[in-house]
Design a protein around this motif. Sequence first.
Motif, PDB file in Angstrom:
ATOM      1  N   ASN A 170     -10.163  -6.715  11.114  1.00 20.17           N
ATOM      2  CA  ASN A 170     -10.113  -7.501  12.349  1.00 20.17           C
ATOM      3  C   ASN A 170     -11.497  -7.992  12.772  1.00 20.17           C
ATOM      4  N   THR A 171     -12.531  -7.268  12.377  1.00 15.55           N
ATOM      5  CA  THR A 171     -13.897  -7.674  12.727  1.00 15.55           C
ATOM      6  C   THR A 171     -14.376  -8.828  11.861  1.00 15.55           C
ATOM      7  N   PHE A 172     -14.207  -8.706  10.541  1.00 17.59           N
ATOM      8  CA  PHE A 172     -14.740  -9.705   9.618  1.00 17.59           C
ATOM      9  C   PHE A 172     -13.753 -10.844   9.334  1.00 17.59           C
ATOM     10  N   TYR A 173     -12.449 -10.515   9.389  1.00 14.35           N
ATOM     11  CA  TYR A 173     -11.436 -11.516   9.056  1.00 14.35           C
ATOM     12  C   TYR A 173     -10.326 -11.446  10.112  1.00 14.35           C
ATOM     13  N   PRO A 174     -10.593 -11.852  11.335  1.00 13.10           N
ATOM     14  CA  PRO A 174      -9.666 -11.646  12.464  1.00 13.10           C
ATOM     15  C   PRO A 174      -8.312 -12.330  12.312  1.00 13.10           C
ATOM     16  N   SER A 175      -8.205 -13.340  11.457  1.00 12.15           N
ATOM     17  CA  SER A 175      -6.932 -14.056  11.332  1.00 12.15           C
ATOM     18  C   SER A 175      -6.011 -13.459  10.280  1.00 12.15           C
ATOM     19  N   VAL A 176      -6.499 -12.538   9.482  1.00 12.14           N
ATOM     20  CA  VAL A 176      -5.730 -12.065   8.331  1.00 12.14           C
ATOM     21  C   VAL A 176      -4.509 -11.249   8.725  1.00 12.14           C
ATOM     22  N   LEU A 177      -4.680 -10.167   9.473  1.00  8.74           N
ATOM     23  CA  LEU A 177      -3.551  -9.292   9.796  1.00  8.74           C
ATOM     24  C   LEU A 177      -2.529  -9.953  10.717  1.00  8.74           C
ATOM     25  N   PRO A 178      -2.966 -10.733  11.743  1.00  5.58           N
ATOM     26  CA  PRO A 178      -1.952 -11.410  12.574  1.00  5.58           C
ATOM     27  C   PRO A 178      -1.067 -12.368  11.780  1.00  5.58           C
ATOM     28  N   SER A 179      -1.590 -12.932  10.704  1.00  2.00           N
ATOM     29  CA  SER A 179      -0.801 -13.879   9.911  1.00  2.00           C
ATOM     30  C   SER A 179      -0.174 -13.236   8.679  1.00  2.00           C
ATOM     31  N   ASN A 180      -0.344 -11.941   8.506  1.00  5.42           N
ATOM     32  CA  ASN A 180       0.231 -11.221   7.359  1.00  5.42           C
ATOM     33  C   ASN A 180       0.887  -9.936   7.849  1.00  5.42           C
ATOM     34  N   GLY A 181       2.011 -10.114   8.540  1.00  5.97           N
ATOM     35  CA  GLY A 181       2.696  -8.966   9.127  1.00  5.97           C
ATOM     36  C   GLY A 181       3.153  -7.944   8.107  1.00  5.97           C
ATOM     37  N   ASP A 182       3.548  -8.386   6.921  1.00  8.06           N
ATOM     38  CA  ASP A 182       4.012  -7.445   5.900  1.00  8.06           C
ATOM     39  C   ASP A 182       2.897  -6.510   5.456  1.00  8.06           C
ATOM     40  N   ILE A 183       1.684  -7.051   5.353  1.00 11.49           N
ATOM     41  CA  ILE A 183       0.556  -6.208   4.936  1.00 11.49           C
ATOM     42  C   ILE A 183       0.176  -5.241   6.044  1.00 11.49           C
ATOM     43  N   LEU A 184       0.236  -5.701   7.291  1.00  9.62           N
ATOM     44  CA  LEU A 184      -0.019  -4.798   8.413  1.00  9.62           C
ATOM     45  C   LEU A 184       1.007  -3.668   8.422  1.00  9.62           C
ATOM     46  N   PHE A 185       2.256  -4.000   8.108  1.00  9.39           N
ATOM     47  CA  PHE A 185       3.303  -2.975   8.021  1.00  9.39           C
ATOM     48  C   PHE A 185       2.975  -1.966   6.923  1.00  9.39           C
ATOM     49  N   GLN A 186       2.538  -2.446   5.761  1.00 11.22           N
ATOM     50  CA  GLN A 186       2.153  -1.539   4.675  1.00 11.22           C
ATOM     51  C   GLN A 186       1.018  -0.611   5.106  1.00 11.22           C
ATOM     52  N   LEU A 187       0.056  -1.159   5.814  1.00 10.49           N
ATOM     53  CA  LEU A 187      -1.076  -0.354   6.285  1.00 10.49           C
ATOM     54  C   LEU A 187      -0.604   0.723   7.255  1.00 10.49           C
ATOM     55  N   ARG A 188       0.292   0.362   8.148  1.00 12.19           N
ATOM     56  CA  ARG A 188       0.761   1.331   9.148  1.00 12.19           C
ATOM     57  C   ARG A 188       1.607   2.427   8.506  1.00 12.19           C
ATOM     58  N   CYS A 189       2.431   2.039   7.532  1.00 13.44           N
ATOM     59  CA  CYS A 189       3.197   3.063   6.803  1.00 13.44           C
ATOM     60  C   CYS A 189       2.255   4.010   6.070  1.00 13.44           C
ATOM     61  N   ARG A 190       1.208   3.437   5.468  1.00 12.16           N
ATOM     62  CA  ARG A 190       0.248   4.273   4.755  1.00 12.16           C
ATOM     63  C   ARG A 190      -0.483   5.190   5.723  1.00 12.16           C
ATOM     64  N   LYS A 191      -0.762   4.693   6.914  1.00 12.71           N
ATOM     65  CA  LYS A 191      -1.424   5.533   7.920  1.00 12.71           C
ATOM     66  C   LYS A 191      -0.555   6.738   8.255  1.00 12.71           C
ATOM     67  N   PHE A 192       0.745   6.508   8.437  1.00  9.74           N
ATOM     68  CA  PHE A 192       1.637   7.627   8.740  1.00  9.74           C
ATOM     69  C   PHE A 192       1.657   8.626   7.584  1.00  9.74           C
ATOM     70  N   ILE A 193       1.672   8.122   6.362  1.00  8.92           N
ATOM     71  CA  ILE A 193       1.653   9.011   5.199  1.00  8.92           C
ATOM     72  C   ILE A 193       0.382   9.843   5.178  1.00  8.92           C
ATOM     73  N   GLU A 194      -0.759   9.207   5.480  1.00  4.06           N
ATOM     74  CA  GLU A 194      -2.032   9.947   5.505  1.00  4.06           C
ATOM     75  C   GLU A 194      -2.017  11.002   6.599  1.00  4.06           C
ATOM     76  N   MET A 195      -1.426  10.673   7.739  1.00 12.24           N
ATOM     77  CA  MET A 195      -1.339  11.645   8.840  1.00 12.24           C
ATOM     78  C   MET A 195      -0.451  12.824   8.453  1.00 12.24           C
TER      79      MET A 195
END
Length: 475
Positions: free
Chosen positions: A271-296
Amino acid sequence: MKKLGSRKNDIDAAAIRANHPMPPQCGLFYFEVDVISKGKDGFIGIGFCSKSVPLNRLPGWEIDSWGYHGDDGHSFCCSGTGKPYGPTFTTGDTIGCCLNFRDGTAFYTKNGKHLGIAFRDLKGELYPSIGLRTQGESIEVNFGNRSFKYAIEHYMKEEKTRLWHAINAKPIPPISSPSTSVPISQAASETNLTATVHQLIMSYLVHHGYSETAKAFSTDAVQLIPGDSSEMEDVESENPSLDSDKDMINRQRIRDAVLKGEIDFAIKLTNTFYPSVLPSNGDILFQLRCRKFIEMMGLCAGRQITCSDDEDEEVVEVIKDHLMIEEDDDEEIEDKVDDDDVVIDEKKSSKRRKGVETGLNGLDGNIEAAMRFGQELQDDYRDDNREEIKKALEETFSLLAYTDPRKSVVSYLLDPSGREPVANALNSAILVSQGKPPIPPLEQVYRQSSVVLNELARNGVGSSAFVNLRKDCLV
């Protein structure tokens, strides 16, 4: 498989054919026959045939049938007239038969010794076949359920070497200039190919953000073709010493964060270096959040949750069910868990907490954080009806079903290797946002080669079995 012979007359000969044909995709198909008894005369035929061949004569005596006979050592190719081939064989001998689908040949072995090529120009769908004719003949066939006497693995390596030698002996075709599409002379094609390979490697390093490696490679390996610098323009444009150095470093930091399991940090950097990437790539944000839960959940793995008054299972059910309930159901959870009963028992300490308000208070800090984030994840995607989203959530939340998911059937979810696809997807999304290809050309070449090999194998090209891209080209 065992087979017994009948009587001596030709009309009493009989053959048996395997249920399945020999697949060309295996490259080599080999089996061995142990002669338990030669019987009265040893009229035993070993070979192969098509599916339509009658089974009332020995292999080799019919059209589309080939065989090696033990009584005279002759080979028979689709006729009753044989040719001298090898020694006779009898009781106690082991005869091997091999089809080489790379060159369409077949050979036999006797007691582990190669007897030479018996047949050539073999084509079509062929089945192993054994024939017997006189009383008392007995054989047993080995299709690999036990060790072979002949070193077929060594022969496989030799064939693989021959194929690679043939591939490497092919002349390098002329390569067209990317700017003019005019074929380059054969004399310059080898040099040009080297430059193309360098370009593929450089683009791969830049794509994945390996800035230091890219710098070293650019300095030590990439050399321009004398008199035609245009051949390496793409490499120069991606040279890390130019504009892409900072971008590579930023992408590498993001990639490293994901590979370390630091998902929040990776999201913050993105979000700092590429602020437009995650808002326009919801599927990748979903993958990141699922991975976060797995790490937790990985941080929670191994902690034991116990309750007094034999209410262990009840509290575990609260944790399992909490992510799948509506907020209005909180009172139901409070009814299930008594305020003074929740105890978190870790290896070195245990804590008793009071004041359960939502079914999570009193839990270990890591577990509580995972539960709350999981509930947030579930709420955000509750109304998403896409099958891939539902399946991913179901798989991710399956970690909740086990006290220690590291020792469960879903332990693979916690494996660090699961971070790499997420890191690659995020890196590709960043590159696409900059107008660059999502996959580096080198990976495209690899994927295309894999598809070609699969298609060759599917169409019965035996040579494809001797090439393994991962083992031969990556290792």
